[in-house]
Each structure stands twice: as structure tokens, then as C-alpha cells.
Design a protein around this motif. Structure first.
Motif, PDB file in Angstrom:
ATOM      1  N   ALA A 413      47.756  52.504  48.773  1.00 60.71           N
ATOM      2  CA  ALA A 413      47.804  53.225  50.116  1.00 60.71           C
ATOM      3  C   ALA A 413      47.025  54.532  49.828  1.00 60.71           C
ATOM      4  CB  ALA A 413      48.965  53.139  50.799  1.00 60.71           C
ATOM      5  N   ARG A 414      47.141  55.079  48.558  1.00 60.98           N
ATOM      6  CA  ARG A 414      46.611  56.330  48.291  1.00 60.98           C
ATOM      7  C   ARG A 414      45.356  56.442  47.551  1.00 60.98           C
ATOM      8  NH1 ARG A 414      52.133  59.701  46.848  1.00 60.98           N
ATOM      9  NH2 ARG A 414      53.315  59.344  48.872  1.00 60.98           N
ATOM     10  N   ASP A 415      44.674  54.963  47.676  1.00 58.72           N
ATOM     11  CA  ASP A 415      43.234  54.925  47.045  1.00 58.72           C
ATOM     12  C   ASP A 415      42.326  55.685  47.496  1.00 58.72           C
ATOM     13  OD1 ASP A 415      40.795  53.935  45.818  1.00 58.72           O
ATOM     14  OD2 ASP A 415      41.579  51.860  46.040  1.00 58.72           O
ATOM     15  N   ASN A 416      41.767  56.630  46.803  1.00 58.42           N
ATOM     16  CA  ASN A 416      40.835  57.699  47.025  1.00 58.42           C
ATOM     17  C   ASN A 416      39.329  57.439  46.862  1.00 58.42           C
ATOM     18  OD1 ASN A 416      42.305  59.725  48.098  1.00 58.42           O
ATOM     19  ND2 ASN A 416      43.070  60.240  45.654  1.00 58.42           N
ATOM     20  N   LEU A 417      39.168  56.148  46.144  1.00 56.94           N
ATOM     21  CA  LEU A 417      37.900  55.727  45.925  1.00 56.94           C
ATOM     22  C   LEU A 417      37.397  54.724  47.121  1.00 56.94           C
ATOM     23  CD1 LEU A 417      37.617  55.331  41.999  1.00 56.94           C
ATOM     24  CD2 LEU A 417      36.456  56.834  43.598  1.00 56.94           C
ATOM     25  N   ALA A 418      38.370  53.623  47.406  1.00 58.72           N
ATOM     26  CA  ALA A 418      38.059  52.507  48.337  1.00 58.72           C
ATOM     27  C   ALA A 418      39.292  52.721  49.413  1.00 58.72           C
ATOM     28  CB  ALA A 418      38.210  51.221  47.524  1.00 58.72           C
ATOM     29  N   PRO A 419      38.828  53.428  50.391  1.00 59.58           N
ATOM     30  CA  PRO A 419      39.763  53.596  51.548  1.00 59.58           C
ATOM     31  C   PRO A 419      40.808  52.275  51.863  1.00 59.58           C
ATOM     32  CG  PRO A 419      37.778  54.435  52.190  1.00 59.58           C
ATOM     33  CD  PRO A 419      37.734  53.543  50.921  1.00 59.58           C
ATOM     34  N   VAL A 420      41.929  52.471  51.979  1.00 62.47           N
ATOM     35  CA  VAL A 420      43.006  51.422  52.070  1.00 62.47           C
ATOM     36  C   VAL A 420      42.574  50.810  53.641  1.00 62.47           C
ATOM     37  CG1 VAL A 420      44.525  52.706  53.298  1.00 62.47           C
ATOM     38  CG2 VAL A 420      45.252  50.637  52.223  1.00 62.47           C
ATOM     39  N   ALA A 421      41.931  51.713  54.465  1.00 61.79           N
ATOM     40  CA  ALA A 421      41.461  50.915  55.801  1.00 61.79           C
ATOM     41  C   ALA A 421      40.792  49.812  55.739  1.00 61.79           C
ATOM     42  CB  ALA A 421      41.150  52.031  56.732  1.00 61.79           C
ATOM     43  N   HIS A 422      39.917  49.812  54.578  1.00 58.87           N
ATOM     44  CA  HIS A 422      39.147  48.487  54.466  1.00 58.87           C
ATOM     45  C   HIS A 422      39.684  47.252  54.341  1.00 58.87           C
ATOM     46  CE1 HIS A 422      35.372  51.365  53.017  1.00 58.87           C
ATOM     47  NE2 HIS A 422      35.870  51.410  54.479  1.00 58.87           N
ATOM     48  N   SER A 423      40.678  47.314  53.544  1.00 59.89           N
ATOM     49  CA  SER A 423      41.615  46.018  53.595  1.00 59.89           C
ATOM     50  C   SER A 423      42.445  45.788  54.720  1.00 59.89           C
ATOM     51  CB  SER A 423      42.593  46.026  52.435  1.00 59.89           C
ATOM     52  OG  SER A 423      41.772  45.960  51.005  1.00 59.89           O
ATOM     53  N   ARG A 424      43.060  46.783  55.316  1.00 56.61           N
ATOM     54  CA  ARG A 424      43.577  46.622  56.524  1.00 56.61           C
ATOM     55  C   ARG A 424      42.963  46.161  57.649  1.00 56.61           C
ATOM     56  NH1 ARG A 424      46.620  52.785  56.545  1.00 56.61           N
ATOM     57  NH2 ARG A 424      48.148  52.327  54.726  1.00 56.61           N
ATOM     58  N   ASP A 425      41.754  46.633  57.652  1.00 56.85           N
ATOM     59  CA  ASP A 425      40.940  46.233  58.851  1.00 56.85           C
ATOM     60  C   ASP A 425      40.450  44.653  58.669  1.00 56.85           C
ATOM     61  OD1 ASP A 425      40.918  48.797  59.773  1.00 56.85           O
ATOM     62  OD2 ASP A 425      38.902  49.333  59.247  1.00 56.85           O
ATOM     63  N   MET A 426      40.152  44.220  57.576  1.00 56.18           N
ATOM     64  CA  MET A 426      39.938  42.799  57.376  1.00 56.18           C
ATOM     65  C   MET A 426      41.055  42.040  57.534  1.00 56.18           C
ATOM     66  SD  MET A 426      36.792  42.670  56.839  1.00 56.18           S
ATOM     67  CE  MET A 426      36.949  40.787  56.384  1.00 56.18           C
ATOM     68  N   VAL A 427      42.238  42.371  56.901  1.00 58.02           N
ATOM     69  CA  VAL A 427      43.510  41.575  57.237  1.00 58.02           C
ATOM     70  C   VAL A 427      43.980  41.689  58.547  1.00 58.02           C
ATOM     71  CG1 VAL A 427      45.946  41.487  56.674  1.00 58.02           C
ATOM     72  CG2 VAL A 427      44.265  41.862  54.873  1.00 58.02           C
ATOM     73  N   ASN A 428      43.550  42.510  59.395  1.00 60.41           N
ATOM     74  CA  ASN A 428      44.202  42.657  60.794  1.00 60.41           C
ATOM     75  C   ASN A 428      43.159  41.641  61.687  1.00 60.41           C
ATOM     76  OD1 ASN A 428      46.423  44.228  60.295  1.00 60.41           O
ATOM     77  ND2 ASN A 428      45.323  46.082  60.872  1.00 60.41           N
ATOM     78  N   ALA A 429      41.882  42.033  61.336  1.00 61.11           N
ATOM     79  CA  ALA A 429      40.982  41.104  62.077  1.00 61.11           C
ATOM     80  C   ALA A 429      41.268  39.631  62.008  1.00 61.11           C
ATOM     81  CB  ALA A 429      39.634  41.594  61.770  1.00 61.11           C
ATOM     82  N   MET A 430      41.444  38.980  60.755  1.00 57.22           N
ATOM     83  CA  MET A 430      41.817  37.830  60.310  1.00 57.22           C
ATOM     84  C   MET A 430      43.019  37.367  61.144  1.00 57.22           C
ATOM     85  SD  MET A 430      41.204  37.235  56.211  1.00 57.22           S
ATOM     86  CE  MET A 430      41.522  35.356  56.386  1.00 57.22           C
ATOM     87  N   ARG A 431      44.025  38.194  61.046  1.00 56.15           N
ATOM     88  CA  ARG A 431      45.139  37.670  61.785  1.00 56.15           C
ATOM     89  C   ARG A 431      44.790  37.587  63.300  1.00 56.15           C
ATOM     90  NH1 ARG A 431      49.312  41.830  58.241  1.00 56.15           N
ATOM     91  NH2 ARG A 431      49.584  40.189  56.582  1.00 56.15           N
ATOM     92  N   LYS A 432      44.068  38.452  63.923  1.00 57.65           N
ATOM     93  CA  LYS A 432      44.030  38.524  65.325  1.00 57.65           C
ATOM     94  C   LYS A 432      43.118  37.208  65.651  1.00 57.65           C
ATOM     95  CE  LYS A 432      41.830  41.513  68.793  1.00 57.65           C
ATOM     96  NZ  LYS A 432      41.091  42.635  69.265  1.00 57.65           N
TER      97      LYS A 432
END
Length: 468
Positions: A413-432
Motif C-alpha cells: 500500500a505504501r509503494d513509492n515506485l509502482a503506485p498501488v492504484a495500478h494493481s487496484r485498478d486492474m483487480v477492480n476492473a476484472m471483478r467488475k
């Protein structure tokens, strides 16, 4: 406009900080020239960027005071406008949440930077400031460098040729380095004007302390930044352990019809039996193992984990470990050159020559390899039985294609190199879209989460997956 001239101390102040900014630009330009975008991964990068932000605030505040004092209103507005996207860019490099926004709209920010910098250059050259020859020259140089950089940027993202992209990337580094020349006429201008002012001001402690702090900061932070960048730029020399590890299996390469080459290592299953079929694990390294030595990727997680004797005995499989050349990647993120077609070409060749179970092809990777994992399953979801992208991300538009691909994604959640939003967005899009991806997020962790991920039972989960 006021008739009272600015003090000699002011001209000394603005000349000093403009000079310091030139020095920091040269230091950063040399580092960028040598290691490119890898500068953001340096430990000294964040303190260095904070120093630059502070110096920019001080120097631009002094510049604004100068412009307003002399009634150069157009240039003053342009000065403020040029600072806004520049500060947002630096903030995006320091803050993970802002970085996610920055990376999602990097084209918009890039053109905002080009546009406002062009406005600043034009204002210096053609507004009232143009009456001052050195200000006019600085404006002209700024316009020229901005137009050339914008053209290189546009060409980079509109060419499909990998060789051309790499050439344009090098051109961008050199031109960015040379662009510091446009500041030199400003220094000359302030020095000339400062000499014309009578020295009747009283020296103040505040400006002197700021100068001293800036000088100390550039020396200490600049030294650390330069040393680390220089170390990162040194040719790779494998350790004895890495050389011994590399001898355990052969080095290979795949060359496509156009002559492009992908170097890789392949580890066979223990007690290999050519009459049986085995799964294939595609192991993608992170950004620190790019090159052409065909060795570095063996030490980049998760490769050592996959090569552990316990895992090889319990999960016999072919392990395919490609190495991305410098300047390229596995995902083509943000328009960068990608070796994805070479990876797929190699997989097809391996399927034709080895007893690979086509229903059990897996992909996993960390950071750049995590982005690559998302990209590969998005490009050919029918090929993969499962994916484990770690600290990565992809394009949510492809989520509907992935609903039948088992995915277990990980991120800090505190990743300063690869924003955590990038994984969240993919996972949420797949679930949707109707998919059922697994997702594990570590609330207090940053980018280095592999030691946590490896203990999550990922091998048991991955090898239990297969395509119908």
C-alpha cells in the motif's frame, strides 16, 4: 513600475541561485544520460528532488520579483504558468498517490510542460523583456530546445520501430542535458545589471544563510546522488555465486524474422523425462536486471525462489527466464519499447521443441516483471493458465478479456515506485467484468514485498491452475 532599483544584494542572490540550478541540472542531466529513467530508483533520488524543489521555489520567487519590479507582466504570468506543471511532475515523483495520477495522464502533463515552457520562452523573446538582449537570447534558446524536445517526444510515441525508439530516447537525454544552455544568458543578464547598481545595501543574514544551506545541500546530496548513479552505470560484473548458478543451465537466444534477439535461460525439470509433459513458468525480472549478459535475471526475484531445490522437487516444470535489453521492457508501458513479441515468439518455439503442457503455462514477475505479467495475459489471455503479478499494473480496458485467467496480484500500500492504484485498478476492473482475481495488499509495506509474497503459498496455488 518603480524607479527604485533592486539592490546589488538581490542581483547577487538571484545570480547565485540561478547558477546553483544550472549546476543541479548538469548533475541530474549527466545521471539521466548514463542511466535514464533508472534515476528514480536511486536511494538518493528523493532527497535530491526535494533539494531541487526548494531551489526552484527560491529561484523562481526571485525571478518573479524581478519581473514584477520591472513591469514585465507577460513574462511574470508565463513564469508562474511554467512552474505549475513542473512542480506537479516533481510531486508525482515523490508521492505515490500523485504518481498514479501522473502516470495515468503523463501525455497531458508532458504537453503542459512543453506548452508552458514554450510560453515562457516566447514571453522572454517577444514581450517587453525582449528589449534586453540577454533575456531575448534566453527566450529564443528556450523556444528552440522546447520545440526540439517536443518533436522528439512526439516521434517517440508515434513510431513502432524499436531501434528508432531507442535512438530517440538517447537523443532526448542529450538534448535535455544541452537545454541548460538556455539559462546561461539569464546569468549574464543578472550579472551585467548587478554591476550597474551602486553597492549601498546592507548585507542581510537571511539570504547569506540560504546561500550557505543551498551550497551545502548541493554538495552533500549532489555527491550522494552522483556516486550512486555512477555506481548504477558501471558495467555489470557477475559474482562467483551468479557464475556458478549460470553454469547450471545453458544460455539461449531467440531471433525473430526481423533480426531482433531475446536472450534467455531455461531450467529443465528435475529428473527430466522427455516422454512426459511439464508446465512452463515464465519468470519476468524487475527493472534492475536489464542487459545483454544473460545472467542478471537469474538473481532477480522470483528466479532464485523458483530455482530452490524444494520447489523444483515439488513442482517440476520448465522455467523460462528471458532478459530484457537496456531501454526496453516486458510491457511497453508508457510507450516504451517492448520485447513482448520476442517473448511470445520464444514461447511458441519452446512449445514446438519441448514437452510443454499447453494447459499449464504460468507467468509471474515483480515490478517491471509485474507490469509485464499483466501485459502478457492481456495480450494473449488464451495462452496462460495463471498469473502472479507483483507490484505491477496494466490497462483496465483489457479486464473483460481476463475474466477466465486466474490471477493472484500482490502490492504494498505504501509503494513509492509502482503506485498501488495500478494493481487496484486492474483487480477492480476484472471483478467488475465478472472475473474473480485474488488480491493481497500489505497495508504497511512498500515496494519490497517479495519476502512476504514468497510465504503466501503461491506455488501451490499456481500449479493447481490449468486451462480447460
Amino acid at each position: 513600475m518603480t524607479n527604485k532599483p533592486l539592490s546589488k544584494e538581490f542581483y547577487s542572490f538571484i545570480t547565485f541561485f540561478s547558477t546553483v540550478l544550472v549546476i543541479t541540472s548538469v548533475i541530474q542531466g549527466v545521471a539521466f544520460l548514463r542511466i535514464g529513467s533508472k534515476i528514480v530508483t536511486l536511494n538518493a533520488f528523493a532527497p535530491w528532488i526535494w533539494l531541487i524543489i526548494i531551489l526552484l521555489i527560491i529561484a523562481n520567487a526571485a525571478m518573479l520579483r524581478y519581473l514584477v519590479h520591472h513591469g514585465y507582466r507577460t513574462a511574470a504570468v508565463a513564469c508562474v504558468a511554467s512552474c505549475i506543471p513542473m512542480f506537479f511532475q516533481y510531486a508525482g515523483l515523490l508521492n505515490a498517490d500523485l504518481r498514479g495520477i501522473y502516470q495515468a495522464h503523463f501525455h497531458v502533463l508532458a504537453y503542459a510542460l512543453f506548452g508552458t515552457t514554450l510560453l515562457w520562452g516566447l514571453s522572454l523573446a517577444f514581450s517587453k523583456t525582449g528589449e534586453k538582449k540577454w533575456l531575448r537570447l534566453s527566450g529564443i534558446l528556450t523556444v528552440l530546445f522546447t520545440v526540439v524536445l517536443a518533436a522528439v517526444y512526439y516521434s517517440y510515441f508515434h513510431t513502432q520501430s524499436v531501434a528508432t525508439k531507442l535512438l530517440l530516447d538517447q537523443a532526448n537525454r542529450w538534448i535535455s542535458m544541452a537545454a541548460v544552455i538556455s539559462v546561461v544568458p539569464l546569468l549574464i543578464h543578472f550579472r551585467v545589471e548587478g554591476k550597474r547598481v551602486a553597492d549601498n545595501s546592507v548585507a542581510k543574514t537571511g539570504p547569506a544563510l540560504l546561500k550557505l544551506a543551498a551550497l551545502g545541500g548541493v554538495f552533500v546530496l549532489g555527491f550522494n546522488f552522483s556516486v550512486e548513479a555512477t555506481g548504477r552505470a558501471q558495467p555489470y560484473k557477475p559474482s562467483e555465486l551468479e557464475l556458478r548458478r549460470a553454469k547450471r543451465f545453458e544460455a539461449y537466444h531467440f531471433t525473430d524474422g526481423s533480426g531482433d534477439t531475446l536472450r534467455y535461460r531455461m531450467l529443465e525439470p528435475l529428473d527430466y523425462d522427455s516422454t512426459q509433459k511439464y508446465p512452463l513458468v515464465v519468470c519476468l525480472h524487475h527493472g534492475g536486471s536489464h542487459g545483454s549478459d544473460n545472467i542478471q535475471q537469474l538473481s532477480a526475484d522470483p528466479a532464485p525462489f523458483l530455482m530452490e531445490m524444494g520447489n523444483r522437487k515439488k513442482y517440476p516444470s520448465f522455467i523460462f527466464m528471458p532478459q530484457s535489453p537496456e531501454g526496453m521492457g516486458f510491457s511497453g508501458a508508457y510507450g516504451s519499447p517492448s520485447v513482448d513479441s520476442l517473448v511470445f515468439g520464444t514461447i511458441r518455439q519452446l512449445q514446438a521443441t519441448l514437452p510443454i503442457d499447453s494447459k499449464r503455462i504460468y507467468v509471474m514477475g515483480i515490478s517491471g516483471g509485474g507490469y509485464g505479467s499483466w501485459h502478457l495475459i492481456s495480450a494473449h489471455p488464451e495462452l496462460f493458465a495463471a498469473a502472479i503479478p507483483i507490484c505491477g499494473g496494466g490497462d483496465p480496458r483489457y479486464a473483460p478479456k481476463l475474466i477466465d485467467v486466474p490471477v493472484w496480484a500482490f502490492h504494498g500500500a505504501r509503494d513509492n515506485l509502482a503506485p498501488v492504484a495500478h494493481s487496484r485498478d486492474m483487480v477492480n476492473a476484472m471483478r467488475k467484468a465478472g472475473g474473480k482475481p485474488k488480491y493481497t495488499e500489505y497495508e504497511f509495506a512498500g515496494h519490497g514485498i517479495w519476502d512476504k509474497v514468497r510465504d503466501e503459498g503461491i506455488m501451490e496455488w499456481m500449479f493447481a491452475q490449468h486451462r480447460d
